[in-house]
Design a protein around this motif. Structure first.
Motif, PDB file in Angstrom:
ATOM      1  N   ILE A 119       0.830  -1.212   0.000  1.00 19.29           N
ATOM      2  CA  ILE A 119       0.000   0.000   0.000  1.00 19.29           C
ATOM      3  C   ILE A 119       0.866   1.264   0.000  1.00 19.29           C
ATOM      4  N   VAL A 126       7.875   3.954   7.977  1.00 19.46           N
ATOM      5  CA  VAL A 126       6.556   3.330   7.924  1.00 19.46           C
ATOM      6  C   VAL A 126       6.680   1.821   7.998  1.00 19.46           C
ATOM      7  N   GLU A 167       6.198  -0.426  10.714  1.00 23.17           N
ATOM      8  CA  GLU A 167       6.277  -1.079  12.022  1.00 23.17           C
ATOM      9  C   GLU A 167       6.809  -0.040  13.009  1.00 23.17           C
ATOM     10  N   ASP A 175       7.376   9.641  11.603  1.00 23.51           N
ATOM     11  CA  ASP A 175       7.059   8.237  11.885  1.00 23.51           C
ATOM     12  C   ASP A 175       5.577   8.100  11.567  1.00 23.51           C
ATOM     13  N   TRP A 219       2.129   6.319  10.890  1.00 22.81           N
ATOM     14  CA  TRP A 219       1.368   5.097  11.176  1.00 22.81           C
ATOM     15  C   TRP A 219       0.128   5.030  10.306  1.00 22.81           C
ATOM     16  N   TRP A 220      -0.044   3.896   9.654  1.00 22.98           N
ATOM     17  CA  TRP A 220      -1.261   3.650   8.867  1.00 22.98           C
ATOM     18  C   TRP A 220      -1.288   2.217   8.410  1.00 22.98           C
ATOM     19  N   GLU A 259      -5.615  -0.946   5.004  1.00 20.43           N
ATOM     20  CA  GLU A 259      -7.040  -0.650   5.148  1.00 20.43           C
ATOM     21  C   GLU A 259      -7.324   0.851   5.208  1.00 20.43           C
ATOM     22  N   THR A 284      -8.338  -1.074  14.580  1.00 27.24           N
ATOM     23  CA  THR A 284      -7.127  -1.172  13.754  1.00 27.24           C
ATOM     24  C   THR A 284      -6.378  -2.487  13.918  1.00 27.24           C
ATOM     25  N   ILE A 341       4.592  -8.707  12.155  1.00 27.60           N
ATOM     26  CA  ILE A 341       5.226  -7.864  11.156  1.00 27.60           C
ATOM     27  C   ILE A 341       6.717  -8.201  11.086  1.00 27.60           C
TER      28      ILE A 341
HETATM   29  C1  6R9 Z   1       1.379   1.202   5.746  1.00 25.49           C
HETATM   30  C2  6R9 Z   1       1.506  -0.211   6.196  1.00 25.49           C
HETATM   31  C3  6R9 Z   1      -0.142  -2.104   8.797  1.00 25.49           C
HETATM   32  C4  6R9 Z   1       0.416  -2.384  10.171  1.00 25.49           C
HETATM   33  C5  6R9 Z   1      -0.214  -1.545  11.240  1.00 25.49           C
HETATM   34  C6  6R9 Z   1       0.879  -1.518  12.295  1.00 25.49           C
HETATM   35  C7  6R9 Z   1       2.148  -1.486  11.488  1.00 25.49           C
HETATM   36  C8  6R9 Z   1       2.632   0.605  10.145  1.00 25.49           C
HETATM   37  C9  6R9 Z   1       3.631   1.833  11.629  1.00 25.49           C
HETATM   38  C10 6R9 Z   1       3.260   0.619  12.236  1.00 25.49           C
HETATM   39  C11 6R9 Z   1       4.138   1.333  14.247  1.00 25.49           C
HETATM   40  C12 6R9 Z   1       4.307   2.809  12.432  1.00 25.49           C
HETATM   41  N1  6R9 Z   1       2.654  -0.121  11.278  1.00 25.49           N
HETATM   42  N2  6R9 Z   1       3.227   1.787  10.345  1.00 25.49           N
HETATM   43  N3  6R9 Z   1       3.511   0.370  13.545  1.00 25.49           N
HETATM   44  N4  6R9 Z   1       4.529   2.505  13.743  1.00 25.49           N
HETATM   45  N5  6R9 Z   1       4.722   3.982  11.942  1.00 25.49           N
HETATM   46  O1  6R9 Z   1       2.523  -0.596   6.751  1.00 25.49           O
HETATM   47  O2  6R9 Z   1       0.410  -1.009   5.949  1.00 25.49           O
HETATM   48  O3  6R9 Z   1       1.298  -3.315   5.461  1.00 25.49           O
HETATM   49  O4  6R9 Z   1      -1.140  -2.902   6.017  1.00 25.49           O
HETATM   50  O5  6R9 Z   1       0.632  -2.733   7.783  1.00 25.49           O
HETATM   51  O6  6R9 Z   1       1.798  -2.052  10.220  1.00 25.49           O
HETATM   52  O7  6R9 Z   1       0.844  -2.690  13.056  1.00 25.49           O
HETATM   53  O8  6R9 Z   1      -1.416  -2.111  11.696  1.00 25.49           O
HETATM   54  P1  6R9 Z   1       0.280  -2.550   6.242  1.00 25.49           P
END
Ligand code: 6R9
Length: 635
Positions: free
Chosen positions: A296, A372, A374, A397, A399-400, A403, A485, A508
């Motif tokens: 994504i 992005v 984790e 940092d 987060w998304w 979905e 989420t 992850i």
């Molecule tokens: C964009 C993306 C989503 C999951 C999400 C969370 C983890 C993503 C993060 C993060 C901590 C951040 N996640 N960004 N955790 N800090 N900045 O990664 O989408 O592959 O669907 O993963 O990733 O756990 O719920 P996707």
């Protein structure tokens, strides 16, 4: 004050307050001022999280590619839209201007049409990070076909599952792909997958590695000759704002992957808006997101968000370690990158290497750094800040999720004071809530809980393709009237959010979401395996690695254990792909189960992480004795 571009912290708060007081007005203003619509909407938002049903800009007509391409032609037609940096640094980079990209997309759109693709048809794209990948997405969007990109590291089985789930008529692929020093036989993987996909009528093959491949008569066609023959213009088809734009599969905690479906209007508005603000992109900047378009992040922040803003976006075909660990910084220096967006796992891998790989390069062009995928640990954050940003570049940092379509929580650089490991504050229009296990909202600061969002935002996925019930069960049932989420989070004393990780069975690994169930299903197909359970454990480069507990069948007991481990990883590679391989495999006599038969993964996680001081409540275990054996023999 412009709602579209936030320039300081005070403005952030003003915009944020306004956006949550009246989200419809807020997004209507953004949509009106910054995009091209063929017809305006009848209503900005209609929603009901209990169904769930979410509709943004209903009744509006548009084509997203007019927003990403056509409207830029008079003002920045000769500006580089896509800057392609090949795997091999000796191969020349390609600067594709907006005019050229427009033409490529139009030709490709004609090829799709000539090959029987109509509005609403699904096209699966299985390509490496070459310009044809971005072009194929946009070409689908131009004619209203629904693209579904499958990351080109997935196995033939994983590819076949996705092709069949969305009933794709066409696959776009290439002869092969380069990954560092390796060449991968992509077409061979597609051929194998298609043995199980009777619905696919056409395969278009881009030429990249010039490898020897087989072309199936009547099904497979080389892409380039078709593009050369195609007409160089194609008037964008007019779509409804709520027509599907794409399906992208993400791992669930159970069963098969979830095809998250995004629609056109809201996705465009939200990704463009967040791109502008989170990266503070300015007209002359060169922006680089190192993700693969198969995820994504690549959809939203390599293709759609940047192009909707008329940005120059880099597409990198290679890997951070080839030809050496300085490659990222070599590319930053060479193309004078201003915004750099990557994953914590890449940062950790590079931080382990000699610092000379970084200091050798002039990185003074950088203005904003992003992460992005984790949670970023403190050490990696500081290394990124000190050595890459030289303490001058704010780190966003972000987060998304697949979905959410776009970034929901992130600092705005030069506005929000950053804090290591904190994603900080919600974007305008985003209303986070922390919930306790009884479904009550936890108010106030210095608290932690399960992260939910209370109100829809334009780019929220509208459904799981073909399974609306699962969409409802997964995201809207845990907490009434809210989007759940799957992540846990804490809110500090000033209201900053820190994401603490998944609270479900998704692990992850190197920024890739892996569901435990599909991996366990794969392992259990091995004839010697009776049952298995997968958990994550901390790994200093990958963030998490996979630990498998495997019960062997009677017939497997006498087999050589090292060979079995290899075979188990081979089965996983075949079913899912090498990213899901297990780092550790422990053969066990049983798995700790509750009386209702649920594996108590909490205990297995603790053992895998060597955190066995306090195993918590084990009173509901049916077989506590097995825990001692597993602990004694743990790896
Ligand atoms: C964009 C993306 C989503 C999951 C999400 C969370 C983890 C993503 C993060 C993060 C901590 C951040 N996640 N960004 N955790 N800090 N900045 O990664 O989408 O592959 O669907 O993963 O990733 O756990 O719920 P996707």
């Amino acid at each position: 004050m412009s709602n579209y571009h936030i320039k300081n912290f005070e403005e952030y708060y003003q915009v944020y307050r306004k956006s949550v007081r009246n989200p419809e007005n807020f997004w209507e203003e953004v949509a009106e001022e910054h995009f091209v619509w063929r017809k305006k909407w009848d209503s900005v938002l209609e929603w009901d999280f209990s169904k769930p049903e979410i509709k943004w800009f209903q009744g509006a007509k548009l084509n997203i590619t007019e927003n990403c391409l056509d409207r830029h032609l008079p003002v920045r037609g000769d500006k580089t839209a896509i800057l392609f940096e090949p795997n091999d640094p000796k191969e020349e980079a390609q600067h594709i201007t907006y005019k050229q990209l427009h033409e490529k997309v139009c030709r490709f759109a004609n090829v799709l049409k000539d090959n029987g693709i109509e509005k609403g048809d699904r096209v699966v794209i299985y390509l490496p990070m070459i310009p044809e990948l971005a072009v194929s997405l946009l070409a689908c969007a131009r004619i209203g076909a629904i693209h579904s990109v499958v990351f080109a590291g997935f196995s033939s089985t994983a590819l076949a599952t996705r092709i069949n789930d969305c009933k794709a008529k066409m696959v776009v692929t290439s002869d092969g792909s380069y990954r560092g020093a390796k060449t991968i036989d992509l077409k061979g993987i597609v051929d194998e997958a298609l043995e199980k996909c009777p619905g696919v009528e056409t395969v278009l093959v881009a030429k990249r590695t010039k490898s020897k491949i087989t072309m199936k008569e009547g099904r497979d066609q080389w892409l380039q000759p078709l593009l050369d023959k195609a007409y160089a213009d194609y008037t964008a088809d007019i779509m409804d704002a709520e027509d599907p734009l794409f399906i992208l599969y993400t791992s669930g905690s159970t069963g098969k992957p979830k095809g998250m479906m995004h629609t056109i209007g809201g996705y465009m508005v939200y990704t463009a808006y967040t791109f502008k603000n989170v990266f503070q992109y300015r007209e002359e900047d060169v922006y680089w997101c190192t993700a693969d378009i198969g995820w994504i992040t690549g959809h939203s922040y390599i293709v759609y968000g940047p192009l909707a803003n008329g940005a120059t976006t880099v597409m990198f075909e290679g890997v951070p370690s080839y030809p050496d660990f300085g490659r990222f910084w070599d590319v930053v220096q060479k193309h004078k990158i201003n915004q750099f967006y990557t994953a914590p796992t890449a940062i950790r891998a590079l931080a382990k290497e000699n610092l000379d790989f970084v200091t050798e390069y002039d990185l003074s062009c950088l203005k904003v750094l992003g992460t992005v995928g984790e949670p970023i640990n403190e050490e990696a954050w500081h290394w990124y800040n000190d050595h890459v940003g030289e303490k001058k570049c704010p780190i966003v940092d972000t987060w998304w999720q697949t979905e959410t379509g776009g970034i929901l929580i992130s600092p705005i650089p030069f506005s929000t004071p950053t804090k290591p490991t904190y994603a900080t504050l919600p974007m305008p229009g985003i209303q986070p809530a922390l919930m306790d296990e009884n479904g009550k909202e936890i108010k106030g600061n210095q608290v932690d809980g399960r992260l939910c969002i209370k109100f829809p935002w334009p780019s929220i996925a509208r459904t799981i393709w073909g399974d609306h019930q699962r969409y409802k069960d997964t995201y809207f049932s845990a907490f009434k009237g809210m989007y759940f989420t799957g992540d846990g989070a804490l809110r500090d004393e000033v209201g900053y959010y820190r994401i603490t990780g998944r609270v479900d069975d998704v692990i992850i690994v190197s920024g890739h979401n892996l569901g435990t169930a599909p991996i366990e299903d794969a392992i259990n197909e091995h004839p010697a395996v009776a049952e298995s359970a997968i958990v994550g454990f901390p790994h200093d480069v990958k963030g998490n690695a996979l630990y498998g507990y495997v019960i062997l069948k009677e017939t497997g007991q006498s087999r050589d254990r090292d060979n079995l481990k290899k075979e188990i990883n081979q089965v996983i590679t075949e079913h899912i792909g090498p990213i899901a391989k297990l780092d550790k495999i422990q053969f066990v006599p049983g798995l700790p189960k509750t009386r209702s038969g649920k594996i108590m993964r909490r205990i297995l996680r603790k053992i895998a992480s060597k955190d066995t001081g306090n195993l918590g409540d084990t009173s509901t275990l049916l077989n506590p004795e097995v825990v001692d054996i597993i602990m004694r023999e743990s790896l």
